[in-house]
Enzyme design. Structure first.
Site, PDB file in Angstrom:
ATOM      1  N   HIS A  63       0.836  -1.202   0.000  1.00  0.00           N
ATOM      2  CA  HIS A  63       0.000   0.000   0.000  1.00  0.00           C
ATOM      3  C   HIS A  63       0.868   1.248   0.000  1.00  0.00           C
ATOM      4  CE1 HIS A  63       0.358   0.696   4.431  1.00  0.00           C
ATOM      5  NE2 HIS A  63       0.175  -0.593   4.563  1.00  0.00           N
ATOM      6  N   ASP A 104       0.191   4.349   1.314  1.00  0.00           N
ATOM      7  CA  ASP A 104       0.084   5.321   2.401  1.00  0.00           C
ATOM      8  C   ASP A 104       0.815   4.871   3.656  1.00  0.00           C
ATOM      9  OD1 ASP A 104      -1.872   3.265   2.655  1.00  0.00           O
ATOM     10  OD2 ASP A 104      -3.006   4.488   4.071  1.00  0.00           O
ATOM     11  N   ASP A 119       6.078   0.540   7.522  1.00  0.00           N
ATOM     12  CA  ASP A 119       4.767  -0.046   7.260  1.00  0.00           C
ATOM     13  C   ASP A 119       4.043   0.876   6.301  1.00  0.00           C
ATOM     14  OD1 ASP A 119       2.185  -1.018   7.305  1.00  0.00           O
ATOM     15  OD2 ASP A 119       1.775  -0.392   9.358  1.00  0.00           O
ATOM     16  N   GLU A 141      -4.800   2.370   2.644  1.00  0.00           N
ATOM     17  CA  GLU A 141      -4.999   1.134   3.391  1.00  0.00           C
ATOM     18  C   GLU A 141      -5.189   1.402   4.874  1.00  0.00           C
ATOM     19  OE1 GLU A 141      -3.564  -2.379   5.809  1.00  0.00           O
ATOM     20  OE2 GLU A 141      -2.782  -0.345   5.681  1.00  0.00           O
ATOM     21  N   GLU A 142      -4.426   2.339   5.417  1.00  0.00           N
ATOM     22  CA  GLU A 142      -4.379   2.529   6.859  1.00  0.00           C
ATOM     23  C   GLU A 142      -5.654   3.121   7.437  1.00  0.00           C
ATOM     24  OE1 GLU A 142      -2.234   1.222   8.562  1.00  0.00           O
ATOM     25  OE2 GLU A 142      -0.265   1.206   7.611  1.00  0.00           O
ATOM     26  N   ASP A 186       3.192  -6.833   3.541  1.00  0.00           N
ATOM     27  CA  ASP A 186       2.809  -6.000   4.681  1.00  0.00           C
ATOM     28  C   ASP A 186       2.935  -6.715   6.024  1.00  0.00           C
ATOM     29  OD1 ASP A 186       1.997  -3.653   5.815  1.00  0.00           O
ATOM     30  OD2 ASP A 186      -0.133  -3.903   5.388  1.00  0.00           O
ATOM     31  N   HIS A 230       2.839   2.350  13.612  1.00  0.00           N
ATOM     32  CA  HIS A 230       1.766   3.302  13.931  1.00  0.00           C
ATOM     33  C   HIS A 230       2.117   4.190  15.116  1.00  0.00           C
ATOM     34  CE1 HIS A 230      -1.507   0.576  11.865  1.00  0.00           C
ATOM     35  NE2 HIS A 230      -0.420   0.749  11.129  1.00  0.00           N
TER      36      HIS A 230
END
Length: 485
Positions: free
Chosen positions: A76, A78, A115, A145-146, A169, A456
């Site tokens: 992904h 983002d 990530d 995606e996030e 991922d 994150h």
């Protein structure tokens, strides 16, 4: 040139350094996507974006592998935008600044975007290399995606030609993922009525220093949730018969990260030292209780100008009670897969909006009934507290297929590289594979990646040696894709 550009494998790290230079938080990936499109066109690759911005690139097979099973690499575009308190970093304008810290690469005060930036970089490095053996190759890069897997949900049908897909991922070296949890977003909207402030004192309360982390991968660790701790403080003050009114409350910033910070403004009559002492004593209790898992937790208080209005007594009572009762964390572990969380939820964001306080929650489960159970819990809590429960953007889990030829091939080459058998696992986090399976049910899928810690959060870091291992496994698998039956 970034210092990480000197690391090995060179092409991968150079691509990751380039990705860090181009801001790409969720819903702001177009600049990065267009950079990749321009690069792919200059290389002569087929490249196309679909209606929601997803990106597909095709590369012909290397010599002698033209009749092998076609494979897609998927990542992904983002990244999660999280910065330390006080940071002036603007994720829509400023580059990420990676640097080497011992055996790891980290960012300066922000999430790193490993990530899924490392997976993205590996796919682009495979495309760029002229020396790698590989079958007919597609690279699928998805949007946002996030924040809800928007790209995967709205992926163009009939676009992919591949029969196998490698998702990049995963965040643990030596592990092959063949399944993941599904999820659904939940918002609890608490109506707030206001009254004029009649108190003589006010305090700004801030909670910071928590570790945060990924609300799926880290949910089993027992890390504290700042929103839940703040609500607990207010109930503690109420039970100590300290009269106050809320004027503001907030916490967290993104639904899929465990919130590290929260804050509020309260008003009261009398001596502020009484409240300051009570909060200090509560802080001491929490520091002792969470000494091992949250050693840096800290409540602070500061005097602030009196607000003009505050929550009514009933609005405040309903909110504090609901936030204290609101379930958070692991609800149930899997009976089928040892050591894996089956169902969980995380209260990710609390914010005031118009005349409501909205709690944004991400529900995850390996099974649909587990997801349904938690949504029913939240609906019941909303009914009892006068709130409105709104559910949106459900996405399916990825059901494991144990006899997959792609899984067996990946396991074989992982074992050759590691010198021991990798772990075949199901992850309690949302991978796009479940949604991709809905669009392309025939495709066999597997997910691999290097070790990434504290995704994150601003403590995110990726292990340098494990990136090399991941790259070796990935390229060996691609070099040994069998011929079509």
């Amino acid at each position: 040139m970034s210092e990480i550009s000197t690391l090995q494998p060179a092409l991968l790290w150079q691509w990751f350094a380039q990705i860090c230079e181009i801001p790409h938080p969720s819903h702001h990936e177009d600049k990065l996507a267009e950079f990749i499109v321009d690069w792919a066109k200059k290389r002569g690759f087929f490249v196309e974006r679909d209606e929601v911005g997803n990106l597909l690139i095709r590369k012909a097979a290397s010599a002698g592998m033209e009749h092998c099973i076609p494979v897609a690499l998927q990542a992904h575009l983002d990244m999660v935008p999280q910065a330390n308190e006080g940071s002036s970093h603007n994720f829509e304008q400023d580059p990420i600044r990676p640097h080497i810290v011992g055996d790891w690469v980290k960012a300066q005060g922000t999430t790193l975007g490993a990530d899924n930036g490392i997976g993205l970089a590996s796919a682009l490095a495979v495309l760029e290399s002229d020396n790698l053996a590989h079958p007919p190759l597609e690279v699928l890069l998805t949007m946002s995606e996030e924040t809800g897997m928007d790209g995967a949900i709205h992926l163009r049908n009939g676009w992919l030609q591949s029969e196998w897909l490698i998702n990049t991922d995963t965040e643990e070296i030596g592990e092959i993922y063949i399944g993941c949890a599904g999820g659904i977003n939940a918002n609890l909207e608490f109506p707030i009525e206001w009254q004029a402030n009649s108190a003589s004192q006010s305090l700004q309360i801030n909670l910071k220093g928590l570790r945060g982390g990924h609300s799926g991968c880290d949910i089993h660790t027992g890390r504290a949730n700042a929103i839940k701790l703040l609500a607990r403080l207010f109930k503690h003050l109420q039970l100590a018969d300290l009269q106050f009114n809320l004027a503001e409350i907030h916490g967290g910033s993104i639904r899929n990260a465990i919130p590290r910070e929260a804050g509020a403004i309260i008003t009261f009559c009398g001596n502020s030292s009484t409240f300051e002492q009570a909060i200090c004593e509560f802080n001491h209790v929490i520091k002792e209780e969470l000494a091992l898992i949250e050693p840096n937790v800290e409540f602070s208080v500061n005097s602030i100008a009196l607000p003009q209005q505050v929550f009514t007594t009933e609005s405040q009572r309903n909110l504090i009670n609901a936030l204290n009762l609101l379930p958070n964390g692991v609800i149930r572990n899997s009976d089928v897969i040892t050591g894996v969380v089956e169902s969980s939820l995380s209260v990710g964001v609390l914010k005031m909006q118009d005349n409501t306080v909205k709690a944004t929650i991400l529900v995850r489960s390996l099974i649909e009934s587990g997801k349904q159970y938690i949504t029913e819990l939240l609906s019941s809590l909303a009914d009892l507290s006068g709130a409105k429960a709104v559910f949106s953007a459900p996405y399916p889990g990825w059901q494991p297929v144990n006899d997959s030829a792609l899984v067996q091939l990946t396991e074989q080459h992982y074992q050759q590289v590691l010198g021991k058998a990798p772990l075949i696992k199901v992850i309690h986090a949302g991978l796009e594979c479940g949604l991709l399976k809905q669009h392309y049910p025939h495709i066999e899928m597997v997910s691999i990646g290097p070790t990434i810690r504290n995704a994150h959060s601003p403590d995110e870091q990726v292990n340098i040696a494990d990136v090399q291992t991941y790259w070796t496994v990935l390229t060996q698998v691609l070099a040994n894709i069998p011929h079509k039956a």
